[in-house]
Design an enzyme around this catalytic site. Structure first.
Site, PDB file in Angstrom:
ATOM      1  N   SER A 145       0.854  -1.181   0.000  1.00  0.00           N
ATOM      2  CA  SER A 145       0.000   0.000   0.000  1.00  0.00           C
ATOM      3  C   SER A 145       0.894   1.237   0.000  1.00  0.00           C
ATOM      4  O   SER A 145       1.736   1.389   0.879  1.00  0.00           O
ATOM      5  CB  SER A 145      -0.887  -0.035   1.241  1.00  0.00           C
ATOM      6  OG  SER A 145      -1.593   1.173   1.378  1.00  0.00           O
ATOM      7  N   LYS A 171      -1.188  -0.923  -4.314  1.00  0.00           N
ATOM      8  CA  LYS A 171      -2.402  -0.162  -3.940  1.00  0.00           C
ATOM      9  C   LYS A 171      -1.990   1.280  -3.728  1.00  0.00           C
ATOM     10  O   LYS A 171      -1.038   1.556  -3.001  1.00  0.00           O
ATOM     11  CB  LYS A 171      -3.001  -0.782  -2.675  1.00  0.00           C
ATOM     12  CG  LYS A 171      -3.888   0.126  -1.820  1.00  0.00           C
ATOM     13  CD  LYS A 171      -4.645  -0.684  -0.777  1.00  0.00           C
ATOM     14  CE  LYS A 171      -4.815   0.053   0.537  1.00  0.00           C
ATOM     15  NZ  LYS A 171      -5.553  -0.732   1.546  1.00  0.00           N
ATOM     16  N   LEU A 172      -2.701   2.193  -4.382  1.00  0.00           N
ATOM     17  CA  LEU A 172      -2.413   3.625  -4.218  1.00  0.00           C
ATOM     18  C   LEU A 172      -3.471   4.243  -3.325  1.00  0.00           C
ATOM     19  O   LEU A 172      -4.677   4.058  -3.545  1.00  0.00           O
ATOM     20  CB  LEU A 172      -2.443   4.352  -5.563  1.00  0.00           C
ATOM     21  CG  LEU A 172      -1.496   3.859  -6.661  1.00  0.00           C
ATOM     22  CD1 LEU A 172      -1.660   4.735  -7.906  1.00  0.00           C
ATOM     23  CD2 LEU A 172      -0.045   3.874  -6.176  1.00  0.00           C
ATOM     24  N   LYS A 173      -3.041   4.981  -2.324  1.00  0.00           N
ATOM     25  CA  LYS A 173      -3.980   5.752  -1.519  1.00  0.00           C
ATOM     26  C   LYS A 173      -4.422   6.944  -2.357  1.00  0.00           C
ATOM     27  O   LYS A 173      -3.580   7.586  -3.012  1.00  0.00           O
ATOM     28  CB  LYS A 173      -3.284   6.250  -0.251  1.00  0.00           C
ATOM     29  CG  LYS A 173      -2.969   5.128   0.721  1.00  0.00           C
ATOM     30  CD  LYS A 173      -4.254   4.626   1.335  1.00  0.00           C
ATOM     31  CE  LYS A 173      -3.998   3.722   2.517  1.00  0.00           C
ATOM     32  NZ  LYS A 173      -5.255   3.244   3.105  1.00  0.00           N
ATOM     33  N   ASP A 199      -7.330   3.068  -2.851  1.00  0.00           N
ATOM     34  CA  ASP A 199      -8.016   3.095  -1.553  1.00  0.00           C
ATOM     35  C   ASP A 199      -8.282   4.542  -1.160  1.00  0.00           C
ATOM     36  O   ASP A 199      -7.349   5.331  -0.994  1.00  0.00           O
ATOM     37  CB  ASP A 199      -7.121   2.419  -0.496  1.00  0.00           C
ATOM     38  CG  ASP A 199      -7.781   2.361   0.873  1.00  0.00           C
ATOM     39  OD1 ASP A 199      -8.965   2.750   0.994  1.00  0.00           O
ATOM     40  OD2 ASP A 199      -7.107   1.913   1.826  1.00  0.00           O
ATOM     41  N   ASN A 201     -10.248   5.493   1.605  1.00  0.00           N
ATOM     42  CA  ASN A 201     -10.518   5.691   3.038  1.00  0.00           C
ATOM     43  C   ASN A 201     -11.681   6.669   3.269  1.00  0.00           C
ATOM     44  O   ASN A 201     -11.575   7.618   4.051  1.00  0.00           O
ATOM     45  CB  ASN A 201      -9.271   6.176   3.791  1.00  0.00           C
ATOM     46  CG  ASN A 201      -8.248   5.059   3.983  1.00  0.00           C
ATOM     47  OD1 ASN A 201      -7.172   5.101   3.392  1.00  0.00           O
ATOM     48  ND2 ASN A 201      -8.591   4.036   4.765  1.00  0.00           N
ATOM     49  N   GLU A 224     -11.327   0.888  -3.191  1.00  0.00           N
ATOM     50  CA  GLU A 224     -11.641   0.510  -1.814  1.00  0.00           C
ATOM     51  C   GLU A 224     -12.248   1.697  -1.051  1.00  0.00           C
ATOM     52  O   GLU A 224     -11.710   2.812  -1.097  1.00  0.00           O
ATOM     53  CB  GLU A 224     -10.328   0.068  -1.141  1.00  0.00           C
ATOM     54  CG  GLU A 224     -10.489  -0.482   0.249  1.00  0.00           C
ATOM     55  CD  GLU A 224      -9.145  -0.948   0.831  1.00  0.00           C
ATOM     56  OE1 GLU A 224      -8.133  -0.986   0.099  1.00  0.00           O
ATOM     57  OE2 GLU A 224      -9.123  -1.246   2.034  1.00  0.00           O
ATOM     58  N   ASP A 249     -13.959  -1.693   3.276  1.00  0.00           N
ATOM     59  CA  ASP A 249     -13.035  -1.889   4.389  1.00  0.00           C
ATOM     60  C   ASP A 249     -13.727  -1.361   5.650  1.00  0.00           C
ATOM     61  O   ASP A 249     -14.384  -2.121   6.381  1.00  0.00           O
ATOM     62  CB  ASP A 249     -11.719  -1.143   4.081  1.00  0.00           C
ATOM     63  CG  ASP A 249     -10.746  -1.091   5.249  1.00  0.00           C
ATOM     64  OD1 ASP A 249     -10.968  -1.762   6.265  1.00  0.00           O
ATOM     65  OD2 ASP A 249      -9.737  -0.354   5.161  1.00  0.00           O
ATOM     66  N   LYS A 273      -9.944  -7.311   7.712  1.00  0.00           N
ATOM     67  CA  LYS A 273      -8.925  -6.951   8.715  1.00  0.00           C
ATOM     68  C   LYS A 273      -9.422  -7.491  10.044  1.00  0.00           C
ATOM     69  O   LYS A 273     -10.444  -7.014  10.561  1.00  0.00           O
ATOM     70  CB  LYS A 273      -8.801  -5.435   8.828  1.00  0.00           C
ATOM     71  CG  LYS A 273      -8.068  -4.746   7.708  1.00  0.00           C
ATOM     72  CD  LYS A 273      -8.036  -3.240   7.964  1.00  0.00           C
ATOM     73  CE  LYS A 273      -7.327  -2.504   6.865  1.00  0.00           C
ATOM     74  NZ  LYS A 273      -7.620  -1.044   6.916  1.00  0.00           N
ATOM     75  N   GLY A 301      -4.172  -4.578   5.950  1.00  0.00           N
ATOM     76  CA  GLY A 301      -3.070  -4.382   6.891  1.00  0.00           C
ATOM     77  C   GLY A 301      -3.256  -3.102   7.661  1.00  0.00           C
ATOM     78  O   GLY A 301      -3.944  -2.175   7.197  1.00  0.00           O
TER      79      GLY A 301
END
Ligand code: NPG
Length: 378
Positions: A145, A171-173, A199, A201, A224, A249, A273, A301
């Protein structure tokens, strides 16, 4: 299972590189470790709550408080029961789960204590986490990530380093202002074969649907948690507007949430998770449920130390984990891990086979990063 007492240990681990997400930047990982002591063995659990309640409502000091005041004392009645030789670790972990159930929420704190109970029991029986959970492989493919960066060239350098190390998926934030351009740049530089996902968030709203649909051009594995944690209905609407599969998530705190998300059509992939869902038993239930519905899962993670990583790698070896996880090598996070480091081999990590977690903290290293310890007799 008889439990003598529980140690709560606060540690502070400097990260090798700051980790920036839409909810903040982490430079040091503060962790509450739980050590359950029994007459036969001791067991470890790692609480994944962050120092501040930005990813979810849980935070390290709050987790330590609820463990000390409510969750650990709740084990005392069951902890007095003598161990039956034939008793299964499963029953012990379920008993711990039931003892903690009257207390609402605090899933990360509960997961840490349940893991420590399970680890103690499995070490006493000589059985590994992987064998207990039902691992179907002896090694797992690993993704990495990559946090939000100051510039696209910096991001490309970071991704190049990880690809070089052998990570099989990136995975790119993302967040508003850092999404289409970095994804396009990574695709252009590394080509269409790179397994790539993003992702958010929970950084977007349904009004951003058109903008997010621009990501469809890049053949992503998934996007995500684009929308708010508590918005399964809007995720279901968004899923109809995007070609990129939606993975949840933060929205999934339990198997019941996963069932609701699947039946609403809010996601077609789930990030599992164990900390977020209250432990490895619930994580396995989510795996089983998703597998039965043809929904892919992968192991998320939370910047774990080697203790949490050991259990996550075991979980990621279950048959329904069909996508690479955020189970990176120790060196992606820490210059010195508290356990012998997990090292990538051909893009994979090996599932530990020793009793329980199969790894233990190195005492001198653990002492160096320890901030406080507290013993709670039972
Ligand atoms: O490799 O452990 C890892 C990090 C993976 O991106 C990652 N985790 O939102 O999934 C997430 C994010 C995270 C990290 C969340 C720390 C909360 C705390």
């Amino acid at each position: 299972m008889k439990i003598t007492g529980v140690e709560l240990r606060r540690i502070a681990m400097p990260l090798v590189t700051p980790f920036r997400t839409s909810f903040g930047t982490e430079t040091t990982r503060e962790v509450v470790l739980v050590r359950v002591v029994t007459p036969d063995a001791e067991g470890w659990g790692e609480c994944v709550a962050m120092a501040e309640p930005r990813y979810s409502s849980e935070y390290a000091d709050g987790a330590a408080d609820v463990l000390r005041r409510f969750l650990i004392p709740a084990l005392s009645r069951y902890a007095a029961e003598p161990a039956e030789p034939a008793e299964l670790a499963e029953l012990d972990a379920q008993a711990a789960e039931r003892a903690m159930e009257p207390f609402k929420g605090h899933r990360m704190a509960k997961a840490a204590l349940e893991t420590a109970v399970l680890d103690a029991r499995l070490r006493a029986r000589g059985e590994s986490f992987g064998s207990f959970l039902g691992a179907a492989r002896d090694r797992v493919p690993c993704g990495v990530s990559v946090g939000i960066m100051d510039s696209v060239p910096r991001l490309l350098d970071a991704v190049a380093g990880y690809v070089e190390e052998g990570y099989v998926r990136i995975k790119l934030k993302i967040e508003p202002g850092w999404d289409v351009a970095p994804v396009r740049a990574v695709r252009e530089r590394f080509g269409d074969d790179l397994l790539l996902q993003v992702d958010a968030n929970a950084a977007y709203g349904l009004a951003d649907a058109h903008h997010l649909a621009r990501l469809d051009a890049f053949g992503l594995l998934l996007v995500e948690q684009p929308l708010a944690d508590d918005d399964l209905v809007q995720h279901a609407r968004l899923a109809k507007l995007l070609r990129t599969p939606i993975c949840l998530d933060e929205s999934i705190g339990s198997a019941a949430h996963a069932a609701a998300a699947i039946s609403l059509g809010s996601c077609s992939i789930v990030n599992v998770k164990p900390g977020r869902v209250g432990g490895y038993l619930e994580a396995r239930r989510i795996h089983d449920l998703c597998r039965a519905h043809g929904v892919a899962v992968w192991c998320g993670g939370m910047l774990e130390t080697g203790l949490g990583r050991a259990a996550n790698v075991a979980l990621a070896a279950l048959p329904g984990f069909t996508l690479p996880g955020d189970t990176s090598g120790s060196g992606r996070y820490y210059a010195t891990d508290i356990t012998p480091p997990f090292v990538l081999d051909g893009g994979h990590l090996t599932v530990p086979t020793g009793p329980g977690l199969g790894v233990s903290p190195v005492p001198e290293i653990l002492d160096e990063v320890t901030v406080t310890t507290e013993w709670i007799p039972l």
